[in-house]
Design an enzyme around this catalytic site. Structure first.
Site, short mmCIF file in Angstrom:
data_model
loop_
_atom_site.label_atom_id
_atom_site.label_comp_id
_atom_site.label_asym_id
_atom_site.label_seq_id
_atom_site.Cartn_x
_atom_site.Cartn_y
_atom_site.Cartn_z
N ALA A 35 6.75 30.81 -15.40
CA ALA A 35 5.77 31.80 -14.94
C ALA A 35 4.51 31.60 -15.76
O ALA A 35 4.30 32.24 -16.79
CB ALA A 35 6.34 33.20 -15.13
N GLU A 60 8.99 17.26 -7.22
CA GLU A 60 9.84 17.35 -6.03
C GLU A 60 10.04 15.96 -5.41
O GLU A 60 11.13 15.63 -4.94
CB GLU A 60 9.20 18.30 -5.02
CG GLU A 60 10.05 18.59 -3.80
CD GLU A 60 9.46 19.69 -2.95
OE1 GLU A 60 9.91 20.84 -3.06
OE2 GLU A 60 8.52 19.40 -2.17
#
Ligand code: UD2
Length: 348
Positions: free
Chosen positions: A116, A297
């Site tokens: 975060a 990814e």
């Protein structure tokens, strides 16, 4: 004569007694011998307590092997196994009570990592609160929050056996870097802290929340989640890295599924190897001024193409709130919230 008879009977009785004693001792001896022999079972015959797990249970496929594209759906039906025989987890394929009762006595610890950084801190409370309701409820869970604003981490009430740990990380001017450097930081966390205390680890996106059970059915050696956006597409259309110069490159006729960067996991040692490999490939690319299309990814997808996941989680395990639910999706367990990229990312 009478005296002779008494002697004779005594001798006979003694002989019988000796016989009984001999057969008793001999039998007892045979039992001892048989136990000793059991311990000396030849090495090629497994003893009853042998560990039957293979020493190397990884499923590594030779590079560039050509085969038909697999799918997790067939018309409106779901497919529950991959061509390398890994289960695909959908609602209805498992019994949660049975699985929990198998894993509970193992006393396992599950770690979850979540980043975060910058404005993404706004998603953390929802993520943590919903994880309390749905993520491995009743199990020992350690959530590691990586943030540049430790003071802003919300104090969420956690059940017994569950803990929140905060790790400081630098902020960044590029969202791509925040996203991509997760591999490196997870690798370091595993090396510095988790090796002795943790069994499984899941690495999750913070801009998401839990809606339904995510539990022991998801445990496996190496676990990947099929991306909700591409599971009905031809593999040539997957957003893999397509430049051969990158270490994340996958050719149009290659690849199984498009997996999410926002959720993956497995046994600690396996995820360590994955993060270490993806980090090394990402950094080697960077040395040559290449950044894969979808950063970590893309590298994760390249890794999973060679190192097949032992368990594949259906898109129930990472849906997207902006997408309508498809008919095969009976339950959404975890999903990405709708967000305004221009507002929350440090760069566009
Ligand atoms: C996809 C992936 C994401 C990642 C990215 C490619 C899913 C659902 N999401 O999402 O995991 O692979 O593509 O890089 O598979 N973050 C911050 N602060 C920032 C930017 C990012 O903390 O300023 C962290 C945060 O935990 C966030 C994650 O990085 O969840 C991924 O970033 P994203 O959600 O913006 O990436 P997105 O939506 O393109």
């Amino acid at each position: 004569m009478h005296l002779l008879n008494v002697k004779f009977v005594t001798v006979i009785l003694l002989l019988i007694l000796l016989g009984v004693l001999y057969s008793y001792i001999f039998r007892a001896y045979r039992i001892v011998v048989s136990f000793e022999q059991k311990d000396k079972i030849p090495v090629d015959r497994p003893a009853p307590h042998a560990d039957f797990r293979a020493h190397d249970s990884s499923l590594v496929v030779p590079d560039h092997l050509q085969y038909e594209q697999p799918s997790i759906v067939k018309g409106n039906d779901v497919v529950t196994v991959t061509p390398w025989l890994a289960p695909v987890v959908w609602e209805g394929t498992f019994n949660p009570v049975l699985l929990d009762s198998i894993y509970r006595p193992k006393n396992i610890t599950i770690a979850a990592t979540v980043f975060a950084v910058g404005k993404y801190i706004m998603f953390l409370r929802n993520f943590l609160e919903t994880a309390e309701q749905h993520f491995f409820v009743g199990f020992r869970v350690h959530v590691y929050v990586f943030t540049d604003q430790p003071k802003e981490v919300p104090m969420v009430k956690m059940a017994a056996g569950r803990q929140l740990m905060v790790r400081s990380v630098p902020s960044s001017k590029r969202w791509q870097e925040i996203s991509a450097r997760r591999m490196e930081m997870i690798q370091t966390l595993i090396e510095e802290k988790l090796f002795k205390s943790t069994d499984y680890i899941f690495c999750l996106d913070v801009d998401s929340k839990f809606h339904g059970r995510w539990g022991t059915e998801s445990l496996g050696r190496l676990v990947a989640v099929v991306h909700p956006g591409y599971y009905r597409d031809k593999r040539s259309r997957f957003p893999y890295e397509r430049r051969p110069a990158s270490r994340a490159y996958i050719a149009p006729e290659e690849g199984d599924f498009y997996y999410c960067g926002g959720a993956f996991g497995g046994l600690l040692q396996e995820v360590h190897l994955l993060t270490k490999t993806c980090r090394a490939n990402f950094e080697a690319d960077a040395q040559e001024d290449i950044e894969a299309a979808w950063q970590e990814e893309s590298h994760l997808n390249r890794y999973m193409w060679t190192n097949k996941p032992s368990k594949v989680l259906s898109p129930e395990y990472l849906w997207q709130d902006f997408k309508a639910k498809n008919p095969e999706i009976q339950i959404i367990r975890f999903s990405g919230v709708v967000k305004n990229y221009a507002e929350i990312r440090p760069n566009v």
